[in-house]
Motif scaffolding. Structure first.
Motif, PDB file in Angstrom:
ATOM      1  N   HIS A  89       0.831  -1.213   0.000  1.00 36.20           N
ATOM      2  CA  HIS A  89       0.000   0.000   0.000  1.00 36.20           C
ATOM      3  C   HIS A  89       0.863   1.259   0.000  1.00 36.20           C
ATOM      4  O   HIS A  89       2.038   1.203   0.399  1.00 36.20           O
ATOM      5  N   GLY A 149      -4.339   2.055  -2.145  1.00 36.49           N
ATOM      6  CA  GLY A 149      -4.889   2.305  -0.811  1.00 36.49           C
ATOM      7  C   GLY A 149      -6.359   2.682  -0.843  1.00 36.49           C
ATOM      8  O   GLY A 149      -6.813   3.539  -0.079  1.00 36.49           O
ATOM      9  N   ASP A 157      -6.891  -2.913  -2.405  1.00 32.02           N
ATOM     10  CA  ASP A 157      -6.757  -3.299  -0.996  1.00 32.02           C
ATOM     11  C   ASP A 157      -7.569  -4.561  -0.688  1.00 32.02           C
ATOM     12  O   ASP A 157      -8.729  -4.689  -1.104  1.00 32.02           O
TER      13      ASP A 157
END
Ligand SMILES: [Zn+2]
Length: 287
Positions: free
Chosen positions: A24, A54, A92
């Protein structure tokens, strides 16, 4: 989803090309930005990649908005360092050790053509990190195999060799059972903490997000505190630093970053970081 193009291959007479791959945005800054700066200072070209943008890093903003914001923050952090940024193309909580992710990640390795790769350690606290570790490990091994077809994601040819692979510390230094995952060595980054802090501060959206999600109000202080804890561990090691002069072991290291090297079959086993940064690498216990 394609891998960003970059044309910074180095020949054998140039400093190594370095690639840091985080799951991330902000993972690289927290874990290895000081070491990247030290390597840049000796002439290494630095590339930073994230598997995702992210997109789950907000409770208020929709995923496309927070992704846009975090991409801009990451690019700003990379500008501060002078690194080239690459987005691999995942999302994510969706980083899996599957065929598509392996070919994407291998295409990134071929495009950047690094001699040194840094990424998450196996056994970190969340599977996005764990799976990124596996994908990068695989990509280092797969990238030199010419018959492994990654042409959907990049046109760069196979690498000539498996790069040196390093894992940075797990979050808070402990595995999922709470045990300290012992580093193989430390890099003294005391002189790079100001830049490392500025890079992390570029991730403005995350201070508020982490305060709500993790109960961490002091984004920068948490990073500094962990680097200071690694500095104390490094300072406590007996024996001279790799490449250091006898008697130089007693120095105090204010801030450090911790690493382990992947030493499995076929991967390079010499510690190139200790060769490149001899006065900074402390505790070469595994080599
Ligand atoms: Zn992360």
């Amino acid at each position: 989803m394609t891998v960003s193009s970059g044309k910074s291959r180095s020949s054998s007479d140039q400093p190594p090309v370095v690639l840091a791959v985080g799951a991330h945005p902000d993972d690289v800054e927290i874990n290895c930005a000081g070491t990247l700066k030290a390597l840049q200072d000796i002439g290494c070209a630095i590339h930073v990649a994230t598997m995702t943008l992210g997109d789950c890093g907000s409770k208020e903003l929709p995923s496309d908005e927070i992704s846009c914001m975090r991409r801009a923050e990451t690019e700003e952090a990379c500008r501060i360092l002078g690194a080239r940024y690459h987005y691999v193309g995942s999302r994510d909580f969706c980083i899996f050790n599957d065929d598509v992710h392996n070919r994407h990640t291998t295409a990134l390795l071929r495009e950047v053509a690094p001699q040194i790769v840094l990424t998450h350690s196996p056994g970190d606290y969340m599977l996005d990190h764990d799976n990124t570790s596996v994908l990068v490990r695989n990509a280092c091994f797969y990238a030199p195999a010419p018959n492994y077809d990654c042409s959907r994601f990049g046109a760069a040819p196979a690498l000539s060799a498996i790069p040196h692979l390093y894992y940075w510390d797990v979050m808070e230094g402990v595995d999922i059972f709470g045990k300290r995952m012992a580093p193989g060595f430390y890099v003294d980054v005391s002189g790079e903490m100001e830049l490392k802090s500025r890079m992390l501060a570029a991730h403005r959206s995350q201070r508020e997000w982490l305060r709500v999600q993790h109960g961490m109000d002091e984004y920068l202080d948490t990073m500094r505190n962990w680097a200071a804890a690694c500095g104390r561990e490094a300072s406590a090691i007996t024996g001279p630093p790799a490449g250091g002069k006898p008697g130089s072991a007693d120095r105090t290291i204010a801030y450090a970053e911790a690493f382990r090297q992947h030493l499995g079959h076929a991967y390079p086993r010499d510690n190139i970081l200790a060769v490149l940064l001899p006065s900074r690498v402390v505790g070469n216990a595994d080599y």
